[in-house]
Design an enzyme around this catalytic site. Sequence first.
Site, mmCIF file in Angstrom:
data_model
loop_
_atom_site.group_PDB
_atom_site.id
_atom_site.type_symbol
_atom_site.label_atom_id
_atom_site.label_comp_id
_atom_site.label_asym_id
_atom_site.label_seq_id
_atom_site.Cartn_x
_atom_site.Cartn_y
_atom_site.Cartn_z
ATOM 1 N N CYS A 252 0.841 -1.194 0.000
ATOM 2 C CA CYS A 252 0.000 0.000 0.000
ATOM 3 C C CYS A 252 0.876 1.245 0.000
ATOM 4 O O CYS A 252 1.728 1.402 -0.874
ATOM 5 C CB CYS A 252 -0.944 -0.094 1.201
ATOM 6 N N ASP A 286 -9.224 -3.951 -5.924
ATOM 7 C CA ASP A 286 -8.706 -3.071 -4.868
ATOM 8 C C ASP A 286 -9.535 -1.787 -4.846
ATOM 9 O O ASP A 286 -9.524 -1.026 -5.800
ATOM 10 C CB ASP A 286 -7.229 -2.768 -5.143
ATOM 11 N N HIS A 321 -7.523 -5.104 -1.568
ATOM 12 C CA HIS A 321 -6.296 -4.346 -1.337
ATOM 13 C C HIS A 321 -5.298 -5.061 -0.438
ATOM 14 O O HIS A 321 -4.093 -5.049 -0.682
ATOM 15 C CB HIS A 321 -6.697 -3.005 -0.712
#
Lengths: 382, 430
Positions: A252, A286, A321
């Site tokens: 991330c 995501d 994600h």
Amino acid sequence: MWSKCRWSTVMFSFLHRRSSVMSQTPPIVSVLPTRGLVDEKFKVLVENLPPGRPVTVRSLHHSDNGHYWEAFGFYTSDHRGTVNVSKDQSVGGTYTGKEPMGLLWSMCPVPGSHKGLRLRKLNMCSPMLVNISVHSGHEGFRDGAPLASVLVERWYMAPGVKRIDVQEKGLLGTLFLPPGPGPFPGILDLWGGGGGLVEYRSALLASHGFATMSLDYLSCGQPVFTYVETAFNFIKDHPQVIADRVGVVGLCLGSLPALYLAADSTVVKVVKQITSPLLLVSGCDDQNWPSFETAEDINQTMRAAGNDHLLSRLDYPDSGHLIEPPFSPHFRASTFVTTNKRKAMILWGGKTKPHSDAQEDSWRKILSFLQQHLCCSLNAKL
Amino acid sequence: AEQCCVSLSVNPSRGLMDEKFIILVQKALPGFQLTIHASYHCEDGNSWEAFAHYTADAGGTVNVSQDTSLGGTYSGVEAMGLLWSLRPVPGSKPGLRLRKKNVQTPMEVTISVYQGHQTEGFVDQVPLASVLVERWYMAPGVCRIPITEEGLTATLFVPAGNGPFPGLLDLWGGGGPLVEYRAALLASHGIASLALNYLTPKTTMETGKMVDNQYFEKAYKFLQQHPQICDSRIAMLGLSLGSAFTLKMAVYSQVMKLRCVVCIGGSHVQPVDGSVEQVLGYMEKNSEKTRFTENNEMIWRDLLLPIPTDPSFKVDVGRLKCPLMLVVSEDDQNWPAPESAKDMKEMMERAGNSHLLTVLSYPNAGHLIEPPYTPHVRISMFRTVVMALWGGQMVEHSRAQEDAWKKILIFLRENLYDSTKPGATTLSHL
């Protein structure tokens, strides 16, 4: 030291008297291994049931922060009175089909829990304790006591892995060293925008032979890229790390400093300057970052710059994600505390089964990628 | 300087003492000669080691479960050789025995890879790679409970879960203080087991008086009344001297209704009406039959020979009502287990209950048949005073331990969990 005996008493508040229950043959549930790493598969076997009996196999976990998580599958014993979770089909529950590890990756908070929970182990030095039990029937399985149960430990740290607090050069991190004389290839492990010091992936990477450091780069109060460079150099210079075999793993927000380091830190975020092999892992569903679109963009930029031979991509349809180490539960959304301390529900995306398959597949490929690029090729001296 | 990144893995890295593991060396050069070494530091301060010589294959791999050891403390294809061939390091005291006292912590074994085929000096070298392996007697969730009620000195191990579980009374031999590891391991296999100290319990230490036969019955009743134990599914297991009392109670006790009995390295020969003290006295009386090896190690197998014809000196196994498994080592130098087993078989055939009898007999195995993968000792100190000869050869003894344990567990499982299905319940991981 967690108390195994206390666990048994807390989780099962009623003890059956002997006699009528035992006049029938009691079933036996066994799990192999009983103590495994979190990315190891296990085999769950139920034996000594009457043949053709509907049963539920259930997992139950009490997290470090006090919540209960469970998963369960509906099975029918075969003619020998056996249920083999690795081979048999679950016909309902939190997972269906032939799923050896479904009792872990399909876990969700038990009925009545808060919304938006996320399961994350905080203490690396103790294992995740999972209770695996077998119950009579399917839909009403909770109504009766378990017929049998067994306790399983899932560890992030292999035996001999050392956990070391790092508080020098202004750094705030945790270093995990594998057992053995070393030196080892090194990894800087960068988590996302949730902040704090998240250790579990580093502990697991150390269990696979990499000297790995988790870094809290958000609360350090310094410019992130300089801070991350200091951390990278700390690892490189460590006496038990092979200086020219250090990689970075970023999730991330952590991917940004990772990419910066991959470009030799000379220019900020210029992807065409990347000189190291790069693996991008994206969940195509995501909902938090446009990771698939970003990966496409990076791919095109690198192709134009002539360095796309360095790039490998893993794209997973219907994955969200948070692609984490395998067998950990999928959360489509969870609560997140923003930088101004407000609570929000963040949508991560993904569907449970494809996401779990992505976690399992990507972890194997990430380890392989790291081993390929960080572990030495055959030493000609020998 | 470039380091060799040979990689070493052991799976599982945390296993039960009776579980097999797979040791894999990878990324070596094809044809590379290496030594795999195991090192263990005992609680009592002694060090044990084992090692084996391998040659990496064309892919640079050594798989201990599949490849041949060319020499070392074992040779051939032996998945678990690095454990059962452990021996005290050079310079150690003679007569050591590897026994874990604290079962709540694992046995920690360091497995390392060294360059070349080496036989000594491991401590002075840096290995190419090394991992730590944990070997546990207690599975997760097994509870260890010291028992002092009813004048008993014992330790109870209860499996994880609600129960109720079958129960087992576990008797060791004359060798020393209470040993818990077998009971702990049995509990890890679903049987609530009580390791009973009948030679040096608190009452004996305080009064000087040995226990009477009711002591064993009290232990049985304790198991029966335990809320997590099923009162009709209790077994008894004895090793060596423990077998003597196991057989006596199984046949003559009005209180004990055992589901099945296992006797390892034991005999039915004893004064049948005798207490513990009298049984020991009977053996003491025959102690002039002790023989000695050329190294002055004591051979006690003749003390109970010849097998008497007088029925007051042997437990009448023809009266036994439950299944009996005898584990016999053919090179037992401590107890006349083979001769006793033969006599017991004849008694049971005459009485018509020999269908209850199973005899496991192992050529070249010694007296101390223990749970698998712990080292064989041919001799060791007995009660820190004398050196006893147990017998057996390492490889055959280790195979016997592995085979006997598997069969004991199946026997206990069949009788305590009452599988009436055709064929034995498979213990698929053993």
